[in-house]
Scaffold this motif. Structure first.
Motif, PDB file in Angstrom:
ATOM      1  N   VAL A  92     -16.828 -99.692  92.319  1.00 35.52           N
ATOM      2  CA  VAL A  92     -17.096 -98.353  91.819  1.00 35.52           C
ATOM      3  C   VAL A  92     -15.768 -97.630  91.657  1.00 35.52           C
ATOM      4  CG1 VAL A  92     -18.211 -96.137  92.263  1.00 35.52           C
ATOM      5  CG2 VAL A  92     -19.362 -98.267  92.922  1.00 35.52           C
ATOM      6  N   ASP A  93     -15.461 -97.200  90.439  1.00 38.25           N
ATOM      7  CA  ASP A  93     -14.236 -96.459  90.165  1.00 38.25           C
ATOM      8  C   ASP A  93     -14.517 -94.964  90.168  1.00 38.25           C
ATOM      9  OD1 ASP A  93     -12.156 -98.289  89.980  1.00 38.25           O
ATOM     10  OD2 ASP A  93     -12.672 -98.839  87.930  1.00 38.25           O
ATOM     11  N   GLN A  94     -13.498 -94.198  90.538  1.00 39.20           N
ATOM     12  CA  GLN A  94     -13.597 -92.745  90.494  1.00 39.20           C
ATOM     13  C   GLN A  94     -12.479 -92.207  89.616  1.00 39.20           C
ATOM     14  OE1 GLN A  94     -14.458 -90.669  94.135  1.00 39.20           O
ATOM     15  NE2 GLN A  94     -13.188 -88.910  93.570  1.00 39.20           N
ATOM     16  N   VAL A  95     -12.838 -91.340  88.679  1.00 40.46           N
ATOM     17  CA  VAL A  95     -11.861 -90.786  87.745  1.00 40.46           C
ATOM     18  C   VAL A  95     -12.105 -89.291  87.571  1.00 40.46           C
ATOM     19  CG1 VAL A  95     -11.552 -92.929  86.446  1.00 40.46           C
ATOM     20  CG2 VAL A  95     -13.332 -91.313  85.762  1.00 40.46           C
ATOM     21  N   GLN A  96     -11.097 -88.648  87.003  1.00 40.91           N
ATOM     22  CA  GLN A  96     -11.242 -87.266  86.581  1.00 40.91           C
ATOM     23  C   GLN A  96     -11.510 -87.230  85.082  1.00 40.91           C
ATOM     24  OE1 GLN A  96      -7.592 -85.312  87.659  1.00 40.91           O
ATOM     25  NE2 GLN A  96      -8.180 -85.079  89.806  1.00 40.91           N
ATOM     26  N   GLU A  97     -12.440 -86.387  84.695  1.00 43.30           N
ATOM     27  CA  GLU A  97     -12.704 -86.184  83.265  1.00 43.30           C
ATOM     28  C   GLU A  97     -12.063 -84.869  82.826  1.00 43.30           C
ATOM     29  OE1 GLU A  97     -16.818 -86.423  82.271  1.00 43.30           O
ATOM     30  OE2 GLU A  97     -16.853 -88.620  82.367  1.00 43.30           O
ATOM     31  N   TRP A  98     -11.302 -84.954  81.745  1.00 43.67           N
ATOM     32  CA  TRP A  98     -10.654 -83.785  81.163  1.00 43.67           C
ATOM     33  C   TRP A  98     -11.064 -83.677  79.698  1.00 43.67           C
ATOM     34  CZ3 TRP A  98      -6.718 -80.543  83.414  1.00 43.67           C
ATOM     35  CH2 TRP A  98      -6.420 -80.863  84.746  1.00 43.67           C
ATOM     36  N   THR A  99     -11.244 -82.460  79.230  1.00 52.26           N
ATOM     37  CA  THR A  99     -11.529 -82.209  77.817  1.00 52.26           C
ATOM     38  C   THR A  99     -10.258 -81.754  77.132  1.00 52.26           C
ATOM     39  OG1 THR A  99     -13.820 -81.569  78.289  1.00 52.26           O
ATOM     40  CG2 THR A  99     -12.908 -80.884  76.173  1.00 52.26           C
ATOM     41  N   GLU A 100      -9.872 -82.474  76.079  1.00 52.97           N
ATOM     42  CA  GLU A 100      -8.698 -82.121  75.299  1.00 52.97           C
ATOM     43  C   GLU A 100      -9.130 -81.675  73.909  1.00 52.97           C
ATOM     44  OE1 GLU A 100      -5.364 -85.085  77.323  1.00 52.97           O
ATOM     45  OE2 GLU A 100      -6.177 -85.560  75.334  1.00 52.97           O
ATOM     46  N   THR A 101      -8.344 -80.777  73.324  1.00 56.21           N
ATOM     47  CA  THR A 101      -8.677 -80.237  72.003  1.00 56.21           C
ATOM     48  C   THR A 101      -7.424 -80.147  71.149  1.00 56.21           C
ATOM     49  OG1 THR A 101     -10.486 -78.895  72.926  1.00 56.21           O
ATOM     50  CG2 THR A 101      -9.682 -78.289  70.740  1.00 56.21           C
ATOM     51  N   ILE A 102      -7.511 -80.705  69.947  1.00 65.83           N
ATOM     52  CA  ILE A 102      -6.479 -80.529  68.927  1.00 65.83           C
ATOM     53  C   ILE A 102      -7.192 -80.105  67.652  1.00 65.83           C
ATOM     54  CG2 ILE A 102      -4.685 -81.604  67.535  1.00 65.83           C
ATOM     55  CD1 ILE A 102      -4.141 -83.548  69.758  1.00 65.83           C
ATOM     56  N   GLY A 103      -6.929 -78.894  67.205  1.00 64.03           N
ATOM     57  CA  GLY A 103      -7.589 -78.402  65.996  1.00 64.03           C
ATOM     58  C   GLY A 103      -9.092 -78.346  66.175  1.00 64.03           C
ATOM     59  N   ASP A 104      -9.823 -78.999  65.276  1.00 65.92           N
ATOM     60  CA  ASP A 104     -11.285 -79.002  65.326  1.00 65.92           C
ATOM     61  C   ASP A 104     -11.844 -80.160  66.156  1.00 65.92           C
ATOM     62  OD1 ASP A 104     -11.386 -76.774  63.674  1.00 65.92           O
ATOM     63  OD2 ASP A 104     -11.405 -77.977  61.836  1.00 65.92           O
ATOM     64  N   HIS A 105     -10.978 -80.996  66.708  1.00 65.15           N
ATOM     65  CA  HIS A 105     -11.425 -82.174  67.447  1.00 65.15           C
ATOM     66  C   HIS A 105     -11.303 -81.939  68.949  1.00 65.15           C
ATOM     67  CE1 HIS A 105     -11.770 -84.950  64.000  1.00 65.15           C
ATOM     68  NE2 HIS A 105     -10.748 -84.282  63.508  1.00 65.15           N
ATOM     69  N   SER A 106     -12.403 -82.165  69.668  1.00 67.45           N
ATOM     70  CA  SER A 106     -12.412 -82.134  71.127  1.00 67.45           C
ATOM     71  C   SER A 106     -12.983 -83.443  71.640  1.00 67.45           C
ATOM     72  CB  SER A 106     -13.246 -80.960  71.655  1.00 67.45           C
ATOM     73  OG  SER A 106     -12.620 -79.720  71.364  1.00 67.45           O
ATOM     74  N   TRP A 107     -12.465 -83.930  72.756  1.00 64.30           N
ATOM     75  CA  TRP A 107     -12.924 -85.195  73.314  1.00 64.30           C
ATOM     76  C   TRP A 107     -12.671 -85.214  74.812  1.00 64.30           C
ATOM     77  CZ3 TRP A 107      -8.683 -84.465  70.264  1.00 64.30           C
ATOM     78  CH2 TRP A 107      -7.438 -84.726  70.838  1.00 64.30           C
ATOM     79  N   THR A 108     -13.296 -86.168  75.485  1.00 60.09           N
ATOM     80  CA  THR A 108     -13.160 -86.320  76.935  1.00 60.09           C
ATOM     81  C   THR A 108     -12.258 -87.499  77.241  1.00 60.09           C
ATOM     82  OG1 THR A 108     -15.375 -85.417  77.293  1.00 60.09           O
ATOM     83  CG2 THR A 108     -14.391 -86.654  79.107  1.00 60.09           C
TER      84      THR A 108
END
Length: 282
Positions: A162-178
């Motif tokens: 089982v892995d544990q990670v941090q999720e971050w949301t990044e945004t450039i212009g009109d594009h956002s992703w995790t």
């Protein structure tokens, strides 16, 4: 009154098995003669399907996701041909109806130093500077908008840990992703500052600790006799083992648009709900 239909005076001779086989093969041949060109035309000009083989784009794309790739998004070149036929044909470089991807788009492309097909996210375009410092993505001297979302535990593909990670949301212009950061407790490594040359892209995977991409120095030297090595290059590796480096725009196959379906088995822990992974836009 009922209408009578004349029957032949003699029954038709029986058809042999071989005649039936020949008739069936002829019908199949006629069908393929129509379907095959239509399929090649569709996958060459409009859309083709690609299967995700690794975890470099987790959580956006999981192993087993089947993605629709828009071939028309950036024009057509040798790598746009269906079934990767372009790598075997004596075709020149360049593209018809060329277009450049936006920063933040997910693209499918031919590896810079080998015949592998890859999928990554576009971060830098010609003339951009790209760097990661303190796990922060810096584009043209400015920190990319980034927001911590949560910590999540999950079971990677074909693993029992089982892995544990941090999720971050990044945004450039009109594009956002995790993005995923901190896989197995490791921070995302700092990088040097990269300056994207003309006609190239800088690509990174969303799984920041588990993506072999443009950040790795081994791909930034042209291969000579099957080796990535020349004066001033920091590493000497087989071309097949090199990273993608700066990826030429000519190597684009298309834009990843939609997860059509998937054979991925959700491995989220702690009763976390799993995202829809069928007919999901990117």
């Amino acid at each position: 009154m009922p209408i009578e239909i004349d029957a032949p005076s003699q029954s038709a001779p029986p058809v042999s098995t071989w005649e039936k086989v020949k008739r069936e093969l002829k019908e199949w041949g006629a069908t393929l003669a129509i379907v095959a060109p239509a399929f090649l035309l569709f996958t060459g000009l409009l859309y083709e399907q690609r299967v995700i083989p690794s975890e470099s784009m987790v959580p956006t794309l999981e192993v087993g996701d089947r993605v629709a790739v828009a071939k028309f998004a950036y024009g057509y070149g040798r790598y746009s041909l269906p079934l990767s036929m372009g790598r075997y044909l004596p075709l020149g470089e360049g593209r018809f109806f060329p277009g450049a991807p936006e920063r933040g788009a997910v693209v499918v492309f031919e590896h810079t130093h080998s015949d592998r097909v890859m999928i990554k996210r576009v971060i830098g375009l010609p003339g951009d500077t790209v760097q990661i410092l303190g796990e922060t993505l810096i584009l043209n001297g400015q920190s990319v908008q980034s927001e911590f979302t949560r910590e999540v535990r999950y079971v990677p593909d074909r693993e029992v840990i089982v892995d544990q990670v941090q999720e971050w949301t990044e945004t450039i212009g009109d594009h956002s992703w995790t993005t995923h950061r901190g896989l197995r407790g490791r921070p995302v490594s700092d990088t040097m500052m990269f300056v994207v040359p003309e006609g190239h892209m800088f690509l990174i995977g969303d799984n920041r600790n588990n993506s072999y991409d443009s950040r790795e120095l081994s791909g930034h030297c042209p291969p000579i006799n099957g080796m990535v090595d020349r004066a001033g290059c920091p590493l000497r590796v087989n071309a097949d083992d090199a990273s993608i480096g700066f990826v030429p725009l000519d190597h684009l196959i298309g834009r990843a648009d939609t997860v059509l379906l998937t054979f991925h088995r959700c491995g989220l822990q702690d009763d976390e709900p799993c995202k829809k992974r069928v007919w999901r836009g990117l």
